[in-house]
Motif scaffolding. Sequence first.
Motif, PDB file in Angstrom:
ATOM      1  N   GLY A 204      40.027  17.252 -41.929  1.00  0.00           N
ATOM      2  CA  GLY A 204      40.202  18.157 -40.813  1.00  0.00           C
ATOM      3  C   GLY A 204      38.938  18.963 -40.614  1.00  0.00           C
ATOM      4  O   GLY A 204      38.109  19.074 -41.510  1.00  0.00           O
ATOM      5  N   ASP A 205      38.740  19.506 -39.448  1.00  0.00           N
ATOM      6  CA  ASP A 205      37.578  20.377 -39.250  1.00  0.00           C
ATOM      7  C   ASP A 205      38.013  21.672 -38.602  1.00  0.00           C
ATOM      8  O   ASP A 205      38.781  21.689 -37.650  1.00  0.00           O
ATOM      9  CB  ASP A 205      36.509  19.688 -38.403  1.00  0.00           C
ATOM     10  CG  ASP A 205      37.122  19.078 -37.163  1.00  0.00           C
ATOM     11  OD1 ASP A 205      38.351  18.914 -37.158  1.00  0.00           O
ATOM     12  OD2 ASP A 205      36.375  18.788 -36.227  1.00  0.00           O
ATOM     13  N   ALA A 206      37.547  22.764 -39.181  1.00  0.00           N
ATOM     14  CA  ALA A 206      37.973  24.082 -38.733  1.00  0.00           C
ATOM     15  C   ALA A 206      36.839  24.812 -38.033  1.00  0.00           C
ATOM     16  O   ALA A 206      36.901  26.005 -37.836  1.00  0.00           O
ATOM     17  CB  ALA A 206      38.468  24.903 -39.910  1.00  0.00           C
ATOM     18  N   ALA A 207      35.788  24.093 -37.650  1.00  0.00           N
ATOM     19  CA  ALA A 207      34.620  24.781 -37.105  1.00  0.00           C
ATOM     20  C   ALA A 207      34.723  25.009 -35.610  1.00  0.00           C
ATOM     21  O   ALA A 207      33.794  25.529 -35.017  1.00  0.00           O
ATOM     22  CB  ALA A 207      33.359  23.985 -37.413  1.00  0.00           C
ATOM     23  N   LEU A 208      35.823  24.606 -34.997  1.00  0.00           N
ATOM     24  CA  LEU A 208      35.928  24.769 -33.557  1.00  0.00           C
ATOM     25  C   LEU A 208      36.252  26.210 -33.196  1.00  0.00           C
ATOM     26  O   LEU A 208      36.715  26.974 -34.051  1.00  0.00           O
ATOM     27  CB  LEU A 208      37.003  23.824 -33.024  1.00  0.00           C
ATOM     28  CG  LEU A 208      36.540  22.370 -32.987  1.00  0.00           C
ATOM     29  CD1 LEU A 208      37.164  21.606 -34.105  1.00  0.00           C
ATOM     30  CD2 LEU A 208      36.838  21.762 -31.663  1.00  0.00           C
ATOM     31  N   PRO A 209      36.039  26.586 -31.924  1.00  0.00           N
ATOM     32  CA  PRO A 209      36.353  27.968 -31.541  1.00  0.00           C
ATOM     33  C   PRO A 209      37.853  28.240 -31.602  1.00  0.00           C
ATOM     34  O   PRO A 209      38.668  27.330 -31.536  1.00  0.00           O
ATOM     35  CB  PRO A 209      35.827  28.069 -30.109  1.00  0.00           C
ATOM     36  CG  PRO A 209      35.737  26.684 -29.635  1.00  0.00           C
ATOM     37  CD  PRO A 209      35.386  25.865 -30.831  1.00  0.00           C
TER      38      PRO A 209
END
Lengths: 113, 165
Positions: free
Chosen positions: B117-122
């Motif tokens: 998963g990636d949590a770097a989005l706004p």
Amino acid sequence: MSLLFDSVGVQEILALSALLFSIGLYGLFTRRGIIAILMCVELMLNAVNLNLIGFDRLYVHDGSGQVMALFSIAVAAAEIAVGLALTIRLFRLRFTTNADEADTIREFKDFRN
Amino acid sequence: MQLLFYVFALVTIVGALGMVLSHNIVHSAFYLVLSFIGLALIYFSLSAPFLGAVQLMVYSGAVAILVIMAIMMVRRTDMTVSNPTQSLIKRFVGAGTAALFFVLMGLSIVLTPLGGGDAALPATEAADLAGLLLSRFALPFELIALLLLAAMLGALLLARGGDES
């Protein structure tokens, strides 16, 4: 430093959610008062909301998980309002709020109601 | 971020355990509020600010007030023994079942191959949620509004008792 700057992974979120759900489950099994049981149900619903928001944050990214958590919060609010109203009603009829003392459908013979 | 998550998780777990183990039901309700506030902080740290605000308002505000009002309406004896539990053997069975559930869930969490998963989005703002609620989820939104109205009327009728004189 990874503890400070890394973002939290999905497994931590799921583990916290499972732990909260288990604590709520323990309370649901061991409490006798209806109000305490309702509080435990609220805790379990919150654990599920945490799951929804965590998955939305890490995998879906478009906010549908958060919308679903919003619906869940609304349903939980309706549930606790009706549950507490039933508790107050039961207390008026039986003078108890223990779930295991409300074990008959028949009218309580001292009360006309 | 991870450190913050662990601190908030600790607050939440302490609140939940205090709620389950307290002998006084008012203390139970306040521990529940602590747990809800910890969860709201976790939502903020997961960059879901609107859900965090809703959690603070609905749960640690409205639901807590509702529970405490209900406690005050139905309890007239001593508060210190106001939160009865089952007998010791039933508590052991309950703890065993809950622990079994937790172990099973933990096993399934550990054994399931979840991608990173990636949590770097706004963050998802309230405007995004509003757009979703009024376009894709418009029908459930209306149904929820209807449910809340029905629950309000039902709770009012039940607590008031219409047919008593």
